[in-house]
Design a protein around this motif. Sequence first.
Motif, PDB file in Angstrom:
ATOM      1  N   ALA A   1      -7.371  -0.069  -4.254  1.00 31.73           N
ATOM      2  CA  ALA A   1      -8.620   0.428  -3.707  1.00 31.73           C
ATOM      3  C   ALA A   1      -8.601   1.432  -2.830  1.00 31.73           C
ATOM      4  O   ALA A   1      -9.474   2.170  -2.484  1.00 31.73           O
ATOM      5  N   GLY A   2      -7.302   1.687  -2.176  1.00 28.56           N
ATOM      6  CA  GLY A   2      -7.382   2.701  -1.019  1.00 28.56           C
ATOM      7  C   GLY A   2      -7.879   2.518   0.131  1.00 28.56           C
ATOM      8  O   GLY A   2      -8.243   3.407   0.926  1.00 28.56           O
ATOM      9  N   VAL A   3      -7.980   1.211   0.657  1.00 28.24           N
ATOM     10  CA  VAL A   3      -8.789   0.658   1.923  1.00 28.24           C
ATOM     11  C   VAL A   3      -7.671  -0.082   2.705  1.00 28.24           C
ATOM     12  O   VAL A   3      -6.975  -0.779   2.217  1.00 28.24           O
ATOM     13  N   GLU A   4      -8.049   0.359   4.060  1.00 30.04           N
ATOM     14  CA  GLU A   4      -7.073  -0.410   4.966  1.00 30.04           C
ATOM     15  C   GLU A   4      -6.978  -1.737   4.834  1.00 30.04           C
ATOM     16  O   GLU A   4      -8.316  -2.354   4.964  1.00 30.04           O
ATOM     17  N   ARG A   5      -6.038  -2.627   5.044  1.00 32.82           N
ATOM     18  CA  ARG A   5      -6.118  -4.122   5.121  1.00 32.82           C
ATOM     19  C   ARG A   5      -6.839  -4.525   6.244  1.00 32.82           C
ATOM     20  O   ARG A   5      -7.690  -5.528   6.214  1.00 32.82           O
ATOM     21  N   SER A   6      -6.722  -4.048   7.302  1.00 36.70           N
ATOM     22  CA  SER A   6      -7.483  -4.367   8.611  1.00 36.70           C
ATOM     23  C   SER A   6      -8.884  -4.243   8.413  1.00 36.70           C
ATOM     24  O   SER A   6      -9.321  -5.004   9.330  1.00 36.70           O
ATOM     25  N   LYS A   7      -9.610  -3.646   7.485  1.00 40.03           N
ATOM     26  CA  LYS A   7     -10.853  -3.452   7.485  1.00 40.03           C
ATOM     27  C   LYS A   7     -11.541  -4.639   6.480  1.00 40.03           C
ATOM     28  O   LYS A   7     -12.638  -4.601   6.331  1.00 40.03           O
TER      29      LYS A   7
END
Length: 281
Positions: free
Chosen positions: A217-223
Amino acid sequence: METRYITRKSMEAFAAQLTEEERSRATIEKYLRDVGQFARWLMGRPVTKRAVAAWKEALLAQGCACATVNGKLTALDRFLCWRGWNECRVKRLKLQRKLFREPERELSQTEYERLVETAFARGASRTGILMETLCATGIRVSELKFITVEAARQGKAEISLKGKIRTILIPGKLCRKLSKYAQKQKIASGEIFLTKSGKGMTRQQIWAEMKAVCRAAGVERSKVFPHNLRHLFARAFYKACRDVARLADVLGHSSIETTRIYLISTGAEHAKTLNQLRLVT
């Protein structure tokens, strides 16, 4: 003077007390984990106020965030009160309320939508509907078990947690999705989100499923974690109604101050506000 030690027997009795108080499983696990950490740090030494204060300093020296330290002290404080060792308690760290959220943990609605779309595109329909359920209702991950077939039919769920009962509404579109998913999975009644063995999903399983779609999804894991969906719901709900008291009721908060934490602006929003002041010539 009594010499105070933390023993396995006292830890078991403490766990029983927390259970009797109807604390959530996650809370009990955290309290036991934190008190256990302190006990290991003591290495057989007795519990004293000086020892508790030294542990607080040791946690800070290890680089623990102030909020993390306070969380551990809260757990230990509960144990000390239960044991009647009130003179061993120490003050928590004083923290100024944050003015804005850290960007590495800020999940935007666009990113959330990408996560859901990616989950469905990868054939992970349970993950997609699960994320939509958490985000569209604002429930805690521990409250997911109250999303049942019956609740989807009625359009509302009765949540019972921490000694409080509240009713949350489920959006019509989500109800239809939940009912369709349950029917496809041959779930006629009860909890909707189940494992292949028919058991309720654990917090760890939910985390793992959400993390699995991050890269695609192209989203940072930290989020990406369940509670961030609750934060996103809170911001969207407040933007729509501008009523913090009503939001507190929906989220199941006893204190509006807790709810305000969910409404902290992003770093970009805070910077925009400062620029609008036009105080630099």
